[in-house]
Design a protein around this motif. Structure first.
Motif, short mmCIF file in Angstrom:
data_model
loop_
_atom_site.label_atom_id
_atom_site.label_comp_id
_atom_site.label_asym_id
_atom_site.label_seq_id
_atom_site.Cartn_x
_atom_site.Cartn_y
_atom_site.Cartn_z
N ILE A 125 0.84 -1.20 0.00
CA ILE A 125 0.00 0.00 0.00
C ILE A 125 0.88 1.25 0.00
O ILE A 125 0.66 2.21 -0.76
CB ILE A 125 -0.95 -0.01 1.20
CG1 ILE A 125 -1.93 -1.19 1.11
CG2 ILE A 125 -1.71 1.31 1.29
CD1 ILE A 125 -2.85 -1.30 2.30
N LEU A 126 1.89 1.25 0.87
CA LEU A 126 2.77 2.41 0.95
C LEU A 126 3.49 2.64 -0.38
O LEU A 126 3.63 3.78 -0.84
CB LEU A 126 3.78 2.21 2.07
CG LEU A 126 3.22 2.11 3.48
CD1 LEU A 126 4.34 1.86 4.48
CD2 LEU A 126 2.47 3.38 3.85
N ARG A 127 3.92 1.55 -1.00
CA ARG A 127 4.61 1.69 -2.29
C ARG A 127 3.69 2.27 -3.34
O ARG A 127 4.08 3.14 -4.13
CB ARG A 127 5.12 0.31 -2.74
CG ARG A 127 5.99 0.36 -3.99
CD ARG A 127 7.28 1.10 -3.72
NE ARG A 127 8.06 1.27 -4.93
CZ ARG A 127 9.21 1.93 -4.97
NH1 ARG A 127 9.69 2.48 -3.87
NH2 ARG A 127 9.88 2.04 -6.11
N THR A 128 2.44 1.81 -3.35
CA THR A 128 1.48 2.31 -4.33
C THR A 128 1.21 3.80 -4.12
O THR A 128 1.16 4.58 -5.08
CB THR A 128 0.17 1.52 -4.21
OG1 THR A 128 0.44 0.14 -4.44
CG2 THR A 128 -0.85 2.01 -5.23
N VAL A 129 1.05 4.20 -2.86
CA VAL A 129 0.77 5.61 -2.56
C VAL A 129 1.95 6.49 -2.97
O VAL A 129 1.79 7.54 -3.63
CB VAL A 129 0.46 5.79 -1.07
CG1 VAL A 129 0.42 7.26 -0.69
CG2 VAL A 129 -0.88 5.13 -0.73
N VAL A 130 3.17 6.09 -2.61
CA VAL A 130 4.34 6.91 -2.93
C VAL A 130 4.56 6.98 -4.44
O VAL A 130 4.84 8.06 -5.00
CB VAL A 130 5.58 6.34 -2.21
CG1 VAL A 130 6.85 7.07 -2.68
CG2 VAL A 130 5.42 6.48 -0.71
N ASP A 131 4.43 5.84 -5.13
CA ASP A 131 4.62 5.84 -6.59
C ASP A 131 3.59 6.73 -7.28
O ASP A 131 3.91 7.47 -8.24
CB ASP A 131 4.54 4.41 -7.13
CG ASP A 131 5.74 3.58 -6.73
OD1 ASP A 131 6.73 4.17 -6.24
OD2 ASP A 131 5.69 2.34 -6.88
N ALA A 132 2.33 6.63 -6.83
CA ALA A 132 1.29 7.47 -7.43
C ALA A 132 1.58 8.95 -7.20
O ALA A 132 1.41 9.79 -8.10
CB ALA A 132 -0.07 7.09 -6.85
N PHE A 133 2.01 9.30 -6.00
CA PHE A 133 2.30 10.69 -5.68
C PHE A 133 3.42 11.23 -6.58
O PHE A 133 3.33 12.32 -7.17
CB PHE A 133 2.69 10.79 -4.21
CG PHE A 133 3.00 12.18 -3.75
CD1 PHE A 133 1.98 13.09 -3.47
CD2 PHE A 133 4.31 12.61 -3.59
CE1 PHE A 133 2.27 14.37 -3.05
CE2 PHE A 133 4.60 13.89 -3.18
CZ PHE A 133 3.57 14.78 -2.90
N ALA A 169 -3.62 -2.15 -4.48
CA ALA A 169 -2.39 -2.71 -3.91
C ALA A 169 -2.38 -4.22 -3.91
O ALA A 169 -1.36 -4.83 -3.62
CB ALA A 169 -2.20 -2.20 -2.48
N PHE A 170 -3.52 -4.85 -4.22
CA PHE A 170 -3.61 -6.31 -4.18
C PHE A 170 -3.57 -6.86 -5.60
O PHE A 170 -4.31 -6.41 -6.47
CB PHE A 170 -4.91 -6.76 -3.50
CG PHE A 170 -5.00 -6.31 -2.07
CD1 PHE A 170 -4.26 -6.93 -1.09
CD2 PHE A 170 -5.84 -5.25 -1.73
CE1 PHE A 170 -4.36 -6.50 0.22
CE2 PHE A 170 -5.93 -4.82 -0.42
CZ PHE A 170 -5.19 -5.46 0.57
N ILE A 171 -2.69 -7.83 -5.82
CA ILE A 171 -2.58 -8.50 -7.12
C ILE A 171 -2.78 -10.00 -6.89
O ILE A 171 -2.05 -10.62 -6.12
CB ILE A 171 -1.20 -8.25 -7.76
CG1 ILE A 171 -0.94 -6.74 -7.89
CG2 ILE A 171 -1.12 -8.92 -9.13
CD1 ILE A 171 0.43 -6.42 -8.42
N ASP A 172 -3.77 -10.58 -7.57
CA ASP A 172 -4.03 -12.01 -7.39
C ASP A 172 -3.13 -12.84 -8.30
O ASP A 172 -2.28 -12.31 -9.02
CB ASP A 172 -5.51 -12.33 -7.62
CG ASP A 172 -5.96 -11.96 -9.03
OD1 ASP A 172 -5.09 -11.74 -9.90
OD2 ASP A 172 -7.19 -11.92 -9.25
#
Length: 737
Positions: A125-133, A169-172
């Motif tokens: 989740i943190l990685r997704t938020v930082v990358d998006a920002f 943030a979730f990949i199946d």
């Protein structure tokens, strides 16, 4: 039955997603028109990460508590449903269920698996938020340079796209990205359904139920439609087949039942998939009627349309939360109202559907401050209590002492859970006690530090040798309670209990505790391992005397030997004049001289009963005092002393004769009359010679045989009336030989 239980977890993730979007939007909007905006935003990445980390940490705590609660409730619902279905069975079957399934056994395992699945990707989740920002900052920086718009417009467009997609943030396993609330709801709904189904099936199986029937759910999906209303077996061969089972209420009557397959087979084919609404219940032969399942593909499509509308409502709520400009925020709010109107129209067209408002709830963080509900974050005590309440019998063993104590402080446990905590505490106390009493599997050398209660509790877990040592220690404590100067109420306490009493004790009690501690120190030093010290040479006389109160017979002999060694004197050699009487008198006098200046044994008791002799020696003189001047014969012997010495003379003569005659002291007449050989050395000569062997008579001819009168006459030097007659009788018996 348990569909509603996953809603709380979904709401937690929905609120977390909106809070994260709000954090990104506020960070982007700050100083939007200021120079160096891009540099400032990139420098604020760590601040953004810390804020997002706080949201994720709070989410993890809340999810853990929520999942443990809902899985436990789901398991209980499944169990209660099975018990309710068993009402059609016999009383014996119901009693069996009560015996073998008093509580859930695997809830903790199921709940922990669900928590692991949901929280395993929190770090992404943190990685997704930082990358998006960072992506949005780069896009917004480039847009004004290309002349395609202002920075504010570019920021709003980027945030609208990101909020529309959500934090995926979730990949199946198939590579599909899931939004936070959708994935969490699906995972938890699957877990609670699994818990309810496992409790349901386990209870039915343990009650002897072998067949179940699938429910007829409205708006079924294509995967589940082939199994609706079909009878399935909990175990056995796969594939459709017919089985003969006994009628539920008519003994001996067999009923054919068409089975579509096994429950596991149906699950592999898609039944009870994530978000599935179908359930199974006990099939009672002869009673349960398998009705014709009705297919409702239109209802399924209507339900899927409702799910689509709900997703659009959530999408535009995220856009509203991520809006940078007031215009974008008003536009997103309008779209929310538009889709909510679409939901009302869809429900009006399909009255069988019901609106699930919890799927459309506004995030409390978006409400005005005075309307926001108080957030009640789960405390560690609540998390531990939920884990203990919902877990199986192994759960208390997996928890630390601090966690068990925190659970007890929470006041959330029922009597059953508290009993399990107390039982686990008792087990750990016993384990700790045995580890201290038997370090390395060997009984401790010093048992004094343990109380009577601790020794008694560990007694049943010791082998025979260790148990004997504990019993000896308890006997020694019982003896100590009867000794003077020992406080009986303190003997049975442990060292730790003595120290606890010493804190804040008054001077009188403190003196008693100090005396008991000193007594234990002496016991530990002088009786290591419960046995008397091997080397007594370094022990003082006072300590040796103290040891006698706790020593056994063998140890008392060792103490006496050590005291004799310390008080030893050079003893004279035995006299050997050839005359037994003279030798005895000489040895007595030599012993008296060796013990001087102490009185001889007669001086320790009453002196001679001869008044003339007592007057002669005086009250302050020894019985071995020399005679008046001019008498060189040595000390005088009284008749009383002579009578006492005669017994010693007889015994020494008996031992010497028995050795010289090799034990042949009685003739056949004496043996037949069972005479004591020692009795032949005293009394009339006529009786002695009548029962003595020839070897003994020959021995007497050489060494002599004195009666008491003869011995007294020879020892005292005073004539005895009966001595002459005894000599005559002795001579006469010798002549008969």
């Amino acid at each position: 039955m348990v569909e509603d239980l996953a809603a709380g977890t979904r709401d937690l993730y929905a609120q977390a997603e909106e809070r994260l979007l709000g954090i990104i939007a506020r960070q982007l909007a700050a100083d939007l028109e200021a120079p160096g905006w891009a540099e400032r935003k990139l420098a604020a990445v760590q601040q953004l990460r810390r804020a997002s980390q706080g949201v994720v940490d709070e989410l993890g705590k809340a999810v853990q508590l929520e999942v443990f609660d809902v899985v436990a409730e789901s398991y209980n619902r499944g169990y209660r449903a099975a018990v309710a279905e068993l009402g059609a069975l016999s009383d014996d079957a119901r009693r069996l269920v009560d015996d073998v399934t008093p509580q859930a056994q695997a809830v903790d395992r199921l709940a922990q698996e669900a928590v692991d699945v949901v929280t395993s990707v929190h770090r992404s989740i943190l990685r997704t938020v930082v990358d998006a920002f960072r992506g949005i900052v780069a896009e917004v920086t480039a847009t004004p340079l290309l002349g395609t718009g202002t920075r504010r417009q570019a920021t709003q467009d980027a945030m609208r796209r990101f909020a529309g997609e959500g934090i995926r943030a979730f990949i199946d396993k198939a590579g599909r990205r899931w939004q936070l609330p959708t994935y969490a709801e699906m995972a938890v709904r699957t877990s609670v359904a699994r818990a309810a189904t496992e409790a349901h099936m386990r209870t039915l199986s343990e009650a002897g139920v072998e067949l179940v029937i699938v429910s007829d759910s409205p708006r079924e999906c294509p995967l589940c439609r082939p199994w609706e209303g079909r009878v399935l077996a909990l175990d056995g061969p796969t594939g459709p087949h017919t089985v003969e089972v006994e009628h539920a209420i008519e003994d001996g009557r067999m009923v054919p039942v068409r089975v579509a397959g096994t429950l596991d087979e149906a699950r592999l084919a898609g039944l009870q998939h994530p978000n599935c609404r179908h359930s199974v219940s006990a099939y009672t032969p002869g009673i349960t009627q398998a009705g014709q399942a009705t297919s409702d593909p239109d209802g399924y499509r209507a339900g899927q349309r409702q799910r689509e509308i709900e997703r659009h409502i959530r999408k535009f709520k995220r856009l509203e939360a991520g809006a940078v400009t007031p215009e974008a925020q008003r536009a997103a709010a309008g779209k929310v109202r538009q889709w909510q109107a679409a939901m009302r129209g869809h429900l009006a067209d399909h009255p069988d559907l019901r609106r699930l408002r919890h799927r459309e709830q506004v995030d409390p963080s978006q409400l005005p401050e005075h309307k926001r509900p108080k957030r009640t974050e789960p405390t560690p005590e609540q998390v531990d209590a939920a884990r203990l309440w919902s877990g199986d019998e192994r759960t208390p063993r997996e928890m630390s002492d601090d966690q068990l104590a925190a659970a007890m402080r929470s006041n959330l446990l029922d009597d059953r859970a508290r009993a399990r905590v107390e039982a686990e505490a008792d087990r750990r106390d016993l384990e700790d006690l045995l580890a201290r009493i038997r370090p390395g599997g060997t009984l401790a050398e010093d048992l004094l530090e343990f109380s009577d209660t601790e020794l008694a509790r560990a007694f049943g877990h010791l082998d025979d040798a260790d148990a004997l040592r504990v019993m000896a220690e308890m006997d020694r404590r019982d003896l100590a309670t009867r000794l003077p100067g020992v406080a009986p109420e303190l003997v049975g306490l442990s060292d730790a209990q003595l120290a606890a009493r010493a804190r804040g004790a008054d001077p009188g009690t403190l003196a008693l505790l100090a005396a008991e501690a000193a007594r234990r120190d002496l016991l530990g030093r002088l009786f290591p391992g419960g046995n008397l010290l091997a080397d007594l040479t370094t022990v003082s006389d006072d300590e040796l005397a103290w040891c006698m109160s706790y020593a056994n017979a063998d140890e008392l002999a060792r103490i006496a030997a050590e005291m004799d060694r310390r008080d030893a004197v050079d003893m004279p050699q035995p006299a050997d004049t050839g005359d037994a009487v003279d030798d005895l008198l000489a040895d007595t006098n030599a012993l008296a001289d060796a013990l001087a200046p102490a009185q001889n044994p007669d001086g320790w008791g009453a002196l001679a009963d001869d008044t003339t002799w007592a007057a002669m020696v005086g009250a302050d003189q020894s019985s071995t005092a020399p005679p008046p001047d001019g008498d060189e014969e040595g000390p005088r012997i009284t008749r009383r002393q002579a009578r006492e010495m005669y017994d010693e003379y007889v015994y020494m003569q008996f031992l010497k004769a028995e050795e010289d005659c090799r034990g042949y002291l009685l003739n056949k007449k004496g043996e037949a009359a069972a005479w004591s050989p020692q009795s032949l050395f005293r009394g009339p000569a006529r009786i002695a010679y009548a029962n003595a062997s020839d070897e003994l008579k020959e021995w007497w001819s050489v060494h002599g045989r004195l009666t008491q009168a003869e011995f007294i006459e020879k020892a005292t030097g005073q004539p005895q009336r009966w001595a002459t007659a005894a000599k005559f009788n002795e001579s006469k018996e010798q002549q008969k030989r």
